[in-house]
Motif scaffolding. Structure first.
Motif, PDB file in Angstrom:
ATOM      1  N   SER A  89       0.799  -1.235   0.000  1.00  0.00           N
ATOM      2  CA  SER A  89       0.000   0.000   0.000  1.00  0.00           C
ATOM      3  C   SER A  89       0.827   1.278   0.000  1.00  0.00           C
ATOM      4  CB  SER A  89      -0.940   0.024   1.208  1.00  0.00           C
ATOM      5  OG  SER A  89      -0.199   0.042   2.413  1.00  0.00           O
ATOM      6  N   ASN A  90       2.108   1.190   0.380  1.00  0.00           N
ATOM      7  CA  ASN A  90       2.940   2.401   0.419  1.00  0.00           C
ATOM      8  C   ASN A  90       3.711   2.642  -0.875  1.00  0.00           C
ATOM      9  OD1 ASN A  90       2.097   2.952   3.009  1.00  0.00           O
ATOM     10  ND2 ASN A  90       3.790   1.872   3.985  1.00  0.00           N
ATOM     11  N   GLY A  91       3.595   1.723  -1.830  1.00  0.00           N
ATOM     12  CA  GLY A  91       4.257   1.893  -3.122  1.00  0.00           C
ATOM     13  C   GLY A  91       3.506   2.891  -3.994  1.00  0.00           C
ATOM     14  N   GLN A  92       4.004   3.097  -5.204  1.00  0.00           N
ATOM     15  CA  GLN A  92       3.403   4.085  -6.100  1.00  0.00           C
ATOM     16  C   GLN A  92       1.959   3.728  -6.449  1.00  0.00           C
ATOM     17  OE1 GLN A  92       6.301   5.908  -9.103  1.00  0.00           O
ATOM     18  NE2 GLN A  92       7.072   3.841  -8.934  1.00  0.00           N
ATOM     19  N   LEU A  93       1.733   2.481  -6.848  1.00  0.00           N
ATOM     20  CA  LEU A  93       0.385   2.070  -7.248  1.00  0.00           C
ATOM     21  C   LEU A  93      -0.545   1.990  -6.048  1.00  0.00           C
ATOM     22  CD1 LEU A  93      -1.581   1.167  -9.412  1.00  0.00           C
ATOM     23  CD2 LEU A  93      -0.621  -1.161  -9.234  1.00  0.00           C
ATOM     24  N   GLY A  94      -0.059   1.430  -4.942  1.00  0.00           N
ATOM     25  CA  GLY A  94      -0.866   1.357  -3.724  1.00  0.00           C
ATOM     26  C   GLY A  94      -1.296   2.736  -3.252  1.00  0.00           C
ATOM     27  N   SER A  95      -0.373   3.695  -3.331  1.00  0.00           N
ATOM     28  CA  SER A  95      -0.674   5.071  -2.920  1.00  0.00           C
ATOM     29  C   SER A  95      -1.723   5.712  -3.831  1.00  0.00           C
ATOM     30  CB  SER A  95       0.601   5.919  -2.916  1.00  0.00           C
ATOM     31  OG  SER A  95       1.547   5.397  -2.000  1.00  0.00           O
ATOM     32  N   GLU A  96      -1.629   5.452  -5.132  1.00  0.00           N
ATOM     33  CA  GLU A  96      -2.614   5.996  -6.075  1.00  0.00           C
ATOM     34  C   GLU A  96      -3.986   5.344  -5.873  1.00  0.00           C
ATOM     35  OE1 GLU A  96      -2.293   8.585  -7.763  1.00  0.00           O
ATOM     36  OE2 GLU A  96      -0.218   8.821  -8.432  1.00  0.00           O
ATOM     37  N   LEU A  97      -4.008   4.054  -5.542  1.00  0.00           N
ATOM     38  CA  LEU A  97      -5.280   3.384  -5.250  1.00  0.00           C
ATOM     39  C   LEU A  97      -5.916   3.960  -3.993  1.00  0.00           C
ATOM     40  CD1 LEU A  97      -4.356  -0.287  -6.167  1.00  0.00           C
ATOM     41  CD2 LEU A  97      -6.344   0.942  -7.068  1.00  0.00           C
ATOM     42  N   LYS A  98      -5.074   4.337  -3.031  1.00  0.00           N
ATOM     43  CA  LYS A  98      -5.570   4.954  -1.795  1.00  0.00           C
ATOM     44  C   LYS A  98      -6.290   6.270  -2.097  1.00  0.00           C
ATOM     45  CE  LYS A  98      -2.721   4.100   1.568  1.00  0.00           C
ATOM     46  NZ  LYS A  98      -1.528   4.215   2.432  1.00  0.00           N
ATOM     47  N   VAL A  99      -5.697   7.080  -2.972  1.00  0.00           N
ATOM     48  CA  VAL A  99      -6.315   8.354  -3.390  1.00  0.00           C
ATOM     49  C   VAL A  99      -7.640   8.077  -4.096  1.00  0.00           C
ATOM     50  CG1 VAL A  99      -6.081  10.356  -4.913  1.00  0.00           C
ATOM     51  CG2 VAL A  99      -4.108   9.574  -3.579  1.00  0.00           C
ATOM     52  N   LEU A 100      -7.621   7.133  -5.025  1.00  0.00           N
ATOM     53  CA  LEU A 100      -8.802   6.814  -5.837  1.00  0.00           C
ATOM     54  C   LEU A 100      -9.923   6.189  -5.007  1.00  0.00           C
ATOM     55  CD1 LEU A 100      -9.650   6.989  -8.836  1.00  0.00           C
ATOM     56  CD2 LEU A 100      -8.801   4.652  -9.108  1.00  0.00           C
ATOM     57  N   SER A 101      -9.559   5.455  -3.968  1.00  0.00           N
ATOM     58  CA  SER A 101     -10.554   4.737  -3.156  1.00  0.00           C
ATOM     59  C   SER A 101     -11.587   5.672  -2.523  1.00  0.00           C
ATOM     60  CB  SER A 101      -9.851   3.931  -2.054  1.00  0.00           C
ATOM     61  OG  SER A 101      -9.275   4.795  -1.077  1.00  0.00           O
ATOM     62  N   GLU A 102     -11.203   6.923  -2.350  1.00  0.00           N
ATOM     63  CA  GLU A 102     -12.137   7.893  -1.746  1.00  0.00           C
ATOM     64  C   GLU A 102     -13.375   8.109  -2.624  1.00  0.00           C
ATOM     65  OE1 GLU A 102      -9.800  11.374  -0.831  1.00  0.00           O
ATOM     66  OE2 GLU A 102      -8.342  10.167   0.289  1.00  0.00           O
ATOM     67  N   ASN A 103     -13.257   7.803  -3.911  1.00  0.00           N
ATOM     68  CA  ASN A 103     -14.401   7.925  -4.825  1.00  0.00           C
ATOM     69  C   ASN A 103     -15.234   6.652  -4.914  1.00  0.00           C
ATOM     70  OD1 ASN A 103     -13.361  10.467  -5.504  1.00  0.00           O
ATOM     71  ND2 ASN A 103     -12.165   9.641  -7.204  1.00  0.00           N
ATOM     72  N   TYR A 104     -14.785   5.605  -4.216  1.00  0.00           N
ATOM     73  CA  TYR A 104     -15.466   4.307  -4.307  1.00  0.00           C
ATOM     74  C   TYR A 104     -15.801   3.794  -2.909  1.00  0.00           C
ATOM     75  CZ  TYR A 104     -14.167   4.393  -9.224  1.00  0.00           C
ATOM     76  OH  TYR A 104     -14.040   4.753 -10.544  1.00  0.00           O
ATOM     77  N   SER A 105     -16.695   4.534  -2.248  1.00  0.00           N
ATOM     78  CA  SER A 105     -17.043   4.213  -0.854  1.00  0.00           C
ATOM     79  C   SER A 105     -17.988   3.008  -0.753  1.00  0.00           C
ATOM     80  CB  SER A 105     -17.671   5.430  -0.173  1.00  0.00           C
ATOM     81  OG  SER A 105     -18.769   5.895  -0.938  1.00  0.00           O
ATOM     82  N   GLN A 106     -18.410   2.458  -1.927  1.00  0.00           N
ATOM     83  CA  GLN A 106     -19.244   1.246  -1.884  1.00  0.00           C
ATOM     84  C   GLN A 106     -18.421   0.025  -1.476  1.00  0.00           C
ATOM     85  OE1 GLN A 106     -18.164   2.725  -4.739  1.00  0.00           O
ATOM     86  NE2 GLN A 106     -18.513   1.441  -6.559  1.00  0.00           N
ATOM     87  N   PHE A 107     -17.080   0.183  -1.445  1.00  0.00           N
ATOM     88  CA  PHE A 107     -16.191  -0.895  -1.007  1.00  0.00           C
ATOM     89  C   PHE A 107     -15.562  -0.551   0.346  1.00  0.00           C
ATOM     90  CE2 PHE A 107     -15.730  -0.949  -5.751  1.00  0.00           C
ATOM     91  CZ  PHE A 107     -16.377  -2.158  -5.974  1.00  0.00           C
ATOM     92  N   GLU A 108     -15.242  -1.600   1.090  1.00  0.00           N
ATOM     93  CA  GLU A 108     -14.406  -1.421   2.283  1.00  0.00           C
ATOM     94  C   GLU A 108     -12.973  -1.688   1.846  1.00  0.00           C
ATOM     95  OE1 GLU A 108     -13.402  -3.455   6.604  1.00  0.00           O
ATOM     96  OE2 GLU A 108     -15.240  -4.046   5.572  1.00  0.00           O
ATOM     97  N   TRP A 109     -12.124  -0.678   1.945  1.00  0.00           N
ATOM     98  CA  TRP A 109     -10.744  -0.784   1.476  1.00  0.00           C
ATOM     99  C   TRP A 109      -9.817  -1.078   2.642  1.00  0.00           C
ATOM    100  CZ3 TRP A 109      -9.337  -0.151  -3.724  1.00  0.00           C
ATOM    101  CH2 TRP A 109     -10.354   0.318  -4.577  1.00  0.00           C
ATOM    102  N   VAL A 110      -8.928  -2.042   2.463  1.00  0.00           N
ATOM    103  CA  VAL A 110      -7.891  -2.333   3.461  1.00  0.00           C
ATOM    104  C   VAL A 110      -6.538  -2.158   2.773  1.00  0.00           C
ATOM    105  CG1 VAL A 110      -6.884  -4.050   5.010  1.00  0.00           C
ATOM    106  CG2 VAL A 110      -9.370  -3.980   4.665  1.00  0.00           C
ATOM    107  N   PHE A 111      -5.791  -1.152   3.202  1.00  0.00           N
ATOM    108  CA  PHE A 111      -4.471  -0.885   2.616  1.00  0.00           C
ATOM    109  C   PHE A 111      -3.404  -1.425   3.558  1.00  0.00           C
ATOM    110  CE2 PHE A 111      -7.251   2.083   0.476  1.00  0.00           C
ATOM    111  CZ  PHE A 111      -6.821   1.976  -0.834  1.00  0.00           C
ATOM    112  N   ALA A 112      -2.741  -2.481   3.103  1.00  0.00           N
ATOM    113  CA  ALA A 112      -1.795  -3.192   3.963  1.00  0.00           C
ATOM    114  C   ALA A 112      -0.358  -2.975   3.507  1.00  0.00           C
ATOM    115  CB  ALA A 112      -2.117  -4.685   3.955  1.00  0.00           C
TER     116      ALA A 112
END
Length: 282
Positions: free
Chosen positions: A9-32
């Protein structure tokens, strides 16, 4: 509510998914990060997955130090190959969807046209070899998995070519950049969006897919684009790879054909320059 686990989750792609996840609140996101889901500890990996119990696993974690991998083959193999087998096995047994990120380094670089998902693989370095073994193990243990091969990843997060060039162009009067390695860069934010498009698509189609931005360029041309967008005064010169020897060989040509991901999942693939401008304006 579906639970999505993102490893690395701290890599480049994981970090970008973290930003994007805010637009997809229909999912429960776990960033590990590597403490919560440690791919280098195979004995504990299954237990960690059981505790989180996700419906979707996006594996962004990898050993990506290409040159260092030449002397740390065993460690790279655990993370890029053996751990992927565990993720695939667990997701298959628990009916969870798996998206695993791979690389253009599975190719030998001798092609002269864009590589599709069926192009023959033949890695020329340890990193590429361990990533290819990971792909094979992934689909063996979970034939329903999706593998995305990508290339030249950059982002406003972490260390990457764009950030390094931007810094050096402000510090130096001149730079030499390799001009005989051809491919296309990938803005990690675009790849993150493609991944979410796959997850939210009505029809899950397993298999291997390519994703990078549109365009066919060398690292030198990429550097020139960074210079132009950043309006830097640094003189940039192209040099052959032979003038800049590295422990690991790089593929000379690894342009990816993106037709399959566009057709299967209606993924939009922006031009590399549009995405570069977007990232550099942040």
């Amino acid at each position: 509510m579906e639970k999505i686990l993102v490893t690395g989750s701290n890599g480049q792609l994981g970090s970008e998914l973290k930003v994007l996840s805010e637009n997809y609140s229909q999912f429960e996101w776990v960033f590990a990060d590597r403490n919560q889901v440690s791919l280098d500890n195979l004995a504990d990996l299954e237990n960690q997955l059981e505790l989180i119990n996700p419906n979707v696993v996006i594996n962004c974690a990898a050993y990506t130090a290409v040159d260092k991998a030449e002397s740390e083959e065993e460690f790279a193999d655990i993370i890029n190959h053996l751990a992927v087998g565990v993720l695939a096995d667990w997701s298959h047994e628990n009916n969870a969807k798996l998206i695993h990120i791979s690389t253009d380094y599975v190719f030998d670089g001798t092609s002269s046209f864009a590589l599709n998902e069926d192009s023959p693989t033949k890695p020329i370095n340890v990193y590429g070899a361990t990533k290819l073994l990971g792909e094979i193990f992934c689909l063996k243990n979970n034939p329903n998995a999706v593998i995305i091969r990508t290339s030249w990843v950059y982002s406003s997060f972490g260390n990457n070519f764009v950030k390094t060039m931007s810094r050096l162009m402000q510090e130096r009067d001149s730079l030499n950049v390799v001009n005989d390695q051809i491919g296309s860069p990938t803005y990690a934010a675009d790849l993150a969006k493609a991944i979410v498009d796959i997850i939210t698509h009505s029809d899950w189609k397993s298999g291997i897919y390519n994703f990078s931005n549109e365009g066919e360029i060398s690292w030198y041309e990429f550097a020139l684009a960074i210079k132009e967008i950043g309006d830097y005064n640094c003189e940039v010169s192209g040099i052959p790879s032979s003038a800049y020897p590295t422990p690991a060989k790089r593929p000379a040509y690894s342009l990816l054909d993106k037709s399959k991901i566009k057709d299967s999942y209606n993924v939009i693939v922006p031009n590399y320059k549009e995405s570069l401008k977007k990232m550099m304006s942040l």
